[in-house]
Design a protein around this motif. Sequence first.
Motif: not given
Length: 241
Positions: A66-69, A169-176, A183-193, A200-206
């Motif tokens: 499951x990707x950004x598309x 383009x932000x960290x890809x996050x799937x919601x169970x 975590x999905x693919x992409x935005x790994x370094x943003x997530x690490x930071x 307290x929160x980070x902006x992510x791409x659904x």
Amino acid sequence: MKPDPSHSPLRRLQRAMEAHVYRKTLRDLVNRLRHGARAPLSDMAIYPRPRDVTHALVAPKGGQRLRRQHSGLVLGGAWDRNRIAVENDIKLASCRMRWVEGADWAETPIYRRQLEEIAQGRAPDDCRSREDMDRRFAMLDRVFAETKARGRMLDMEELPEFHYRRAHGATLIHVGRDGACLRGGGGAHRFAIAHILDLPEMPAQLGVVHPDAIRDGHLERLGRSSLRRDPAGAAQASPSA
């Protein structure tokens, strides 16, 4: 002054096709008809607490990744059970070595792996040489320092050189089903930071969302930011569009 080729109609069309915008627009319409006001939007921003993201989604053997598309896709079933701990991620571990333990990037496993990939003719993170890697890692050091000083991660719309559509383009996050953020693919370094700084929160791409998460209000909760404010100064109460 010559026009920016990235803003040409042809480039915009190409970018829209790469991001599957036309398919996503149809998906948004179908979601609205099925789920009403709680419907997800493709590429919408959600705001999980980074350290609550303890697992990454993995594709089942022989299954589709499951990707950004697939952003905004409402998908039932047990796909959200296929997960691994994020602590095992090589980029997170390498960033912790650098920013917590004080190691040089060259000592980290991600640096060594990317050097090997370049030697094989690949271009990890768009790097084609050691010099490219060093420039990229220096940029990550700056982003880490700036984020630490700011106390929050910038939204994609605050990054005009990277912003395209909503939070794409932000960290890809799937919601169970239970609201678990995977975590999905992409935005790994943003997530690490964000994870290392314990923001307290980070902006992510659904990414993909389980219908139970919509029904039980988890998506609605994740779509609210406690840090972002609208131009009038009121706290943001809905996902960016």
